[in-house]
Design a protein around this motif. Structure first.
Motif, mmCIF file in Angstrom:
data_model
loop_
_atom_site.group_PDB
_atom_site.id
_atom_site.type_symbol
_atom_site.label_atom_id
_atom_site.label_comp_id
_atom_site.label_asym_id
_atom_site.label_seq_id
_atom_site.Cartn_x
_atom_site.Cartn_y
_atom_site.Cartn_z
ATOM 1 N N ARG A 1 -10.088 14.951 14.737
ATOM 2 C CA ARG A 1 -8.880 14.264 14.281
ATOM 3 C C ARG A 1 -9.162 12.968 13.528
ATOM 4 O O ARG A 1 -10.025 12.201 13.910
ATOM 5 C CB ARG A 1 -8.021 13.927 15.513
ATOM 6 C CG ARG A 1 -6.708 13.205 15.183
ATOM 7 C CD ARG A 1 -6.176 12.446 16.387
ATOM 8 N NE ARG A 1 -7.045 11.323 16.702
ATOM 9 C CZ ARG A 1 -6.941 10.574 17.813
ATOM 10 N NH1 ARG A 1 -6.024 10.849 18.709
ATOM 11 N NH2 ARG A 1 -7.772 9.571 18.015
ATOM 12 N N LYS A 2 -8.386 12.764 12.474
ATOM 13 C CA LYS A 2 -8.342 11.446 11.826
ATOM 14 C C LYS A 2 -6.883 11.015 11.787
ATOM 15 O O LYS A 2 -6.028 11.779 11.350
ATOM 16 C CB LYS A 2 -8.886 11.526 10.402
ATOM 17 C CG LYS A 2 -8.778 10.199 9.646
ATOM 18 C CD LYS A 2 -9.228 10.311 8.196
ATOM 19 C CE LYS A 2 -9.017 8.982 7.481
ATOM 20 N NZ LYS A 2 -9.461 9.046 6.069
ATOM 21 N N SER A 3 -6.614 9.792 12.240
ATOM 22 C CA SER A 3 -5.254 9.276 12.196
ATOM 23 C C SER A 3 -5.039 8.590 10.852
ATOM 24 O O SER A 3 -5.759 7.662 10.496
ATOM 25 C CB SER A 3 -5.045 8.292 13.356
ATOM 26 O OG SER A 3 -3.715 7.836 13.346
ATOM 27 N N ARG B 1 4.276 10.163 12.073
ATOM 28 C CA ARG B 1 2.834 9.942 12.131
ATOM 29 C C ARG B 1 2.174 11.010 11.273
ATOM 30 O O ARG B 1 2.726 12.088 11.058
ATOM 31 C CB ARG B 1 2.348 10.063 13.577
ATOM 32 C CG ARG B 1 2.822 8.883 14.426
ATOM 33 C CD ARG B 1 2.132 8.843 15.750
ATOM 34 N NE ARG B 1 2.669 9.814 16.674
ATOM 35 C CZ ARG B 1 2.104 10.100 17.849
ATOM 36 N NH1 ARG B 1 1.003 9.486 18.214
ATOM 37 N NH2 ARG B 1 2.647 10.986 18.643
ATOM 38 N N ASP C 1 0.560 5.818 11.414
ATOM 39 C CA ASP C 1 1.118 5.637 12.754
ATOM 40 C C ASP C 1 2.617 5.902 12.712
ATOM 41 O O ASP C 1 3.165 6.285 11.693
ATOM 42 C CB ASP C 1 0.834 4.222 13.251
ATOM 43 C CG ASP C 1 -0.655 3.964 13.413
ATOM 44 O OD1 ASP C 1 -1.421 4.941 13.516
ATOM 45 O OD2 ASP C 1 -1.051 2.785 13.434
ATOM 46 N N ASN D 1 -3.139 10.662 23.939
ATOM 47 C CA ASN D 1 -3.544 11.365 22.721
ATOM 48 C C ASN D 1 -2.677 12.581 22.411
ATOM 49 O O ASN D 1 -2.760 13.138 21.316
ATOM 50 C CB ASN D 1 -5.002 11.813 22.830
ATOM 51 C CG ASN D 1 -5.965 10.671 22.584
ATOM 52 O OD1 ASN D 1 -5.696 9.798 21.778
ATOM 53 N ND2 ASN D 1 -7.074 10.677 23.292
ATOM 54 N N THR E 1 -2.412 3.834 9.237
ATOM 55 C CA THR E 1 -3.273 3.487 10.368
ATOM 56 C C THR E 1 -4.305 2.466 9.898
ATOM 57 O O THR E 1 -4.976 2.694 8.882
ATOM 58 C CB THR E 1 -3.979 4.750 10.903
ATOM 59 O OG1 THR E 1 -2.981 5.681 11.327
ATOM 60 C CG2 THR E 1 -4.903 4.421 12.068
ATOM 61 N N ARG F 1 -9.354 4.568 11.954
ATOM 62 C CA ARG F 1 -9.201 5.682 11.010
ATOM 63 C C ARG F 1 -10.362 6.669 11.077
ATOM 64 O O ARG F 1 -10.484 7.554 10.235
ATOM 65 C CB ARG F 1 -9.073 5.141 9.576
ATOM 66 C CG ARG F 1 -7.877 4.215 9.391
ATOM 67 C CD ARG F 1 -7.754 3.751 7.946
ATOM 68 N NE ARG F 1 -7.595 4.848 7.012
ATOM 69 C CZ ARG F 1 -6.436 5.447 6.753
ATOM 70 N NH1 ARG F 1 -5.334 5.051 7.347
ATOM 71 N NH2 ARG F 1 -6.370 6.452 5.896
ATOM 72 N N VAL G 1 0.197 14.981 21.255
ATOM 73 C CA VAL G 1 1.117 14.856 20.116
ATOM 74 C C VAL G 1 2.252 15.859 20.288
ATOM 75 O O VAL G 1 2.017 17.050 20.488
ATOM 76 C CB VAL G 1 0.379 15.173 18.790
ATOM 77 C CG1 VAL G 1 1.321 15.008 17.605
ATOM 78 C CG2 VAL G 1 -0.844 14.286 18.620
ATOM 79 N N PHE H 1 -1.591 12.974 10.842
ATOM 80 C CA PHE H 1 -2.960 13.217 11.300
ATOM 81 C C PHE H 1 -3.625 14.231 10.387
ATOM 82 O O PHE H 1 -2.976 15.133 9.866
ATOM 83 C CB PHE H 1 -2.962 13.810 12.711
ATOM 84 C CG PHE H 1 -2.384 12.913 13.762
ATOM 85 C CD1 PHE H 1 -3.111 11.858 14.284
ATOM 86 C CD2 PHE H 1 -1.097 13.143 14.250
ATOM 87 C CE1 PHE H 1 -2.571 11.035 15.266
ATOM 88 C CE2 PHE H 1 -0.551 12.329 15.228
ATOM 89 C CZ PHE H 1 -1.289 11.267 15.735
#
Ligand code: I3P
Length: 109
Positions: free
Chosen positions: A7-9, A87, A12, A57, A18, A23, A59, A89
């Motif tokens: 995962r990469k955020s 958000r 937000d 974490n 983010t 990140r 979602v 992701f």
């Protein structure tokens, strides 16, 4: 459905980018159960309670949209997930087949 996802955020809540420092890419064991995508550090064990971090974490994918991340080319097999609270992701799957399967399953919720 379950499997490894990295995962990469990107954004937000409310779509705010983010910030740097949060990140980075992080590998999880993902489990889609009902309307929730659980992202756990370790492999899923049915009889083990979720930790506080696992819950943080998780979602909600109800009214979320999953698509192929065609505008992201640094990694392959990446999907983009936009949640109902805006958000964003990126999730890298281990193969194209897995990526397409996750997109399909998330959009069914
Ligand atoms: C981020 C991390 C990510 C990178 C991101 C960095 O740093 O290096 O791998 O994304 O670039 O900000 P940090 O871990 O300190 O948050 P890519 O792998 O996509 O390059 P970005 O700010 O351009 O998204």
């Amino acid at each position: 459905k379950h499997g490894v996802l990295t995962r990469k955020s990107h954004a937000d809540m409310d779509g705010k980018r983010t910030p740097r420092g949060r990140r980075g890419w992080k590998k999880f064991y993902a489990v889609l159960k009902g309307m929730i995508l659980y992202l756990q550090k370790d492999e899923y064990k049915p009889d083990k309670d979720l930790s506080e971090v696992d819950l943080k974490n998780a979602v909600r994918v109800h009214h979320a949209l999953a698509t192929q991340a065609t505008d992201y080319s640094k990694r392959s097999n990446v999907l983009k997930l936009k949640t109902s609270d805006w958000r964003v992701f990126l999730f890298q799957a281990p193969s194209e087949e897995e990526m397409l399967s996750w997109i399909f399953r998330i959009n069914l919720v």
